[in-house]
Design a protein around this motif. Sequence first.
Motif, short mmCIF file in Angstrom:
data_model
loop_
_atom_site.label_atom_id
_atom_site.label_comp_id
_atom_site.label_asym_id
_atom_site.label_seq_id
_atom_site.Cartn_x
_atom_site.Cartn_y
_atom_site.Cartn_z
N ARG A 174 0.85 -1.20 0.00
CA ARG A 174 0.00 0.00 0.00
C ARG A 174 0.89 1.25 0.00
O ARG A 174 0.66 2.20 -0.74
CB ARG A 174 -0.89 -0.06 1.26
N LEU A 176 4.04 1.42 -0.89
CA LEU A 176 4.79 1.47 -2.16
C LEU A 176 3.92 2.06 -3.28
O LEU A 176 4.37 2.88 -4.08
CB LEU A 176 5.24 0.06 -2.52
N ARG A 177 2.67 1.62 -3.30
CA ARG A 177 1.75 2.13 -4.33
C ARG A 177 1.56 3.64 -4.18
O ARG A 177 1.55 4.38 -5.17
CB ARG A 177 0.40 1.43 -4.18
N ILE A 180 4.73 5.41 -5.49
CA ILE A 180 4.86 5.36 -6.95
C ILE A 180 3.77 6.19 -7.62
O ILE A 180 4.02 6.92 -8.57
CB ILE A 180 4.83 3.89 -7.43
N ASP A 181 2.54 6.10 -7.10
CA ASP A 181 1.45 6.88 -7.69
C ASP A 181 1.75 8.37 -7.60
O ASP A 181 1.45 9.13 -8.52
CB ASP A 181 0.13 6.57 -6.96
N GLU B 49 -9.27 -0.48 -3.79
CA GLU B 49 -7.97 -0.79 -3.18
C GLU B 49 -7.46 -2.15 -3.65
O GLU B 49 -6.26 -2.31 -3.93
CB GLU B 49 -8.08 -0.78 -1.66
N GLN B 52 -5.96 -1.80 -7.02
CA GLN B 52 -4.64 -1.15 -6.99
C GLN B 52 -3.57 -2.09 -6.46
O GLN B 52 -2.45 -2.14 -6.98
CB GLN B 52 -4.72 0.13 -6.15
N LEU B 53 -3.91 -2.81 -5.40
CA LEU B 53 -2.92 -3.73 -4.84
C LEU B 53 -2.61 -4.88 -5.80
O LEU B 53 -1.46 -5.32 -5.90
CB LEU B 53 -3.41 -4.28 -3.50
N MET B 56 -0.22 -3.62 -8.17
CA MET B 56 1.09 -3.53 -7.53
C MET B 56 1.77 -4.89 -7.49
O MET B 56 2.96 -5.02 -7.78
CB MET B 56 0.90 -2.99 -6.10
#
Lengths: 189, 392
Positions: A174, A176-177, A180-181, B49, B52-53, B56
């Motif tokens: 989470r 890391l995202r 990067i975002d 979420e 998105q994960l 990732m």
Amino acid sequence: MPASDSPASKDMDFAARLSARDERVIEEIYATYSRATFGYLMQMLGNRATAEDVQQQVYLEVWKRGANYDPQRSGILTWIMQITRSRAIDHLRKRIPEPVDPHDPATESRAGHESPLEGLHDQWYIAHFLAQLPTEEAQLLRLRFADDKSQSEIAKLTGVPLGTVKMRMVSGMRRLRELIDADRRGELD
Amino acid sequence: MPTGEANWTSEMDNHIDIDISDFIFGRLADDRRDEFEAAIDRDPALAQELAQLSTMVAELERAPAAAFAELPEAPALDVEAILNADLANTNGHAAAIEAVPLPPRRAPRSAKPARAKRSRTADAFDRWRAAQRPVLAGAVAVLIFVAGITLGSALDGGQDDTGLGAPTVQLSSVSDLDPDAAGSMWFDKQRSTMTFHLEGLSSLPRDEYYETWLSRAGGSRSKWVSLGSFRVDDAGRAEVVFPVAVDPAEYPEISITREPAGGDPAPSAVDVLAAELLAAVRRAISAVPGARSVRGGGDAARGSDPGKSESNRDSGNGTPGGNDGQPQQGGAPSNPSNGGQPNQGGGSTPEPEPPPANGQSPQQPVLPPLLPLPLPETGVKPVDDLVGGLGL
């Protein structure tokens, strides 16, 4: 993460100080991003001395072009990595193949991974943000994605309860995202 | 963190994170998965979420293992060079460049001196010289031998032949564009850097710059190796340090060109300064007392056999003109900094190393290895030619 420490606010701060020619900012930028750019250059150029030289050129350019950096268009790491990539390509175009030291770790690293330039760029981009995570979260992600361990194996290896491994892994991804975002937001606009 | 309609407590957060982890890694038990998918349908934030994960996870799975390696330690940044280069844009760097001592300009080569009128004494000397030829030939061999050692140590940062406290190669103008341009290059083999002191160059417009090359005469210009680019100050001077990533012995010439902006990596055809690295051979020989000039080169000067050179050095110690009493590392220019920009030279600044107080090396000198210089293949010169070339 406090608003003042968020990636976006950090980029804004760097941009403002680059524009104001605050001489201390180049050292702060270097402290933050130099390891990622140097890792990229070492792998791309295959020679430490050359990488050091190009690294210096990159941050000279960051300083000289700093007033043109727009944090609304991209994160500062994206911007710096673009400069790094350009200077590395300039260098590769200009030189003829050089004898390489087989004992040089950079050579070994390059020989073992023949990624295209974009792959290298992404690789060091991720490596930079991974280094920003809390150590325990980064360690779990490394074990999972680099060493290909299952969560149960990670729990055994580290002695961390399985539930905690799962929570930390989600928390790390989470975070890391978000990092990067924030850096990519300009590219997505 | 999903917010959704539910008011998640910390414990529930932990619980949902475990479910999220199991879901995205495909480890959620069937009964629990149905329940979790129902929660996703009810909670758009949770659905977002998870998307998105999952992205990732896919990105991390695609990343090479090296992306997860520890970042390397970066070298220290030469902040001063960066700020100075920036100052050069506003002409504020001129004073700093002025402070760098430039090497003495080498006097133009005079024409070959006319032979002195012959005398009976000279004729007698000729007869004596004929008798001494075998001895002289041996002496020449020793001189060439010592010269090879001197050259090797010079290119390795030992011998000073210009008074700068460091070995240098002189660059001369090769263009009518800057007929008075001149300069010198100091090679520090230990750091593998070349330091250039240049003067008499024209200040170029913004869309042009100077570039320094290791080159091969007659070879394709596309094979030249760029050392880096630079600009000069208003006085036409620059002092730059470039790292050298190749063996300079394989490039018998140094060239400096004018380059247009635009990114063409090949050298332009506008050469303004050049120097022969081979010229160092002649200077090294002329540094030997008693030797005034020499024609051609000899195998001994090429130092092509490192093992042999090592023993040669031992025997050379104590020979007049050898490296006895010389500091192994010559002093560097007093203030080399990256002068103009876009100078790409970011090499480390060589620190001057003082000679021993008593003028002697404190220990048996350990001479650096000779560089194999690619001398022209002219064959071995007859001894008589060499003797004549030395003016003996």
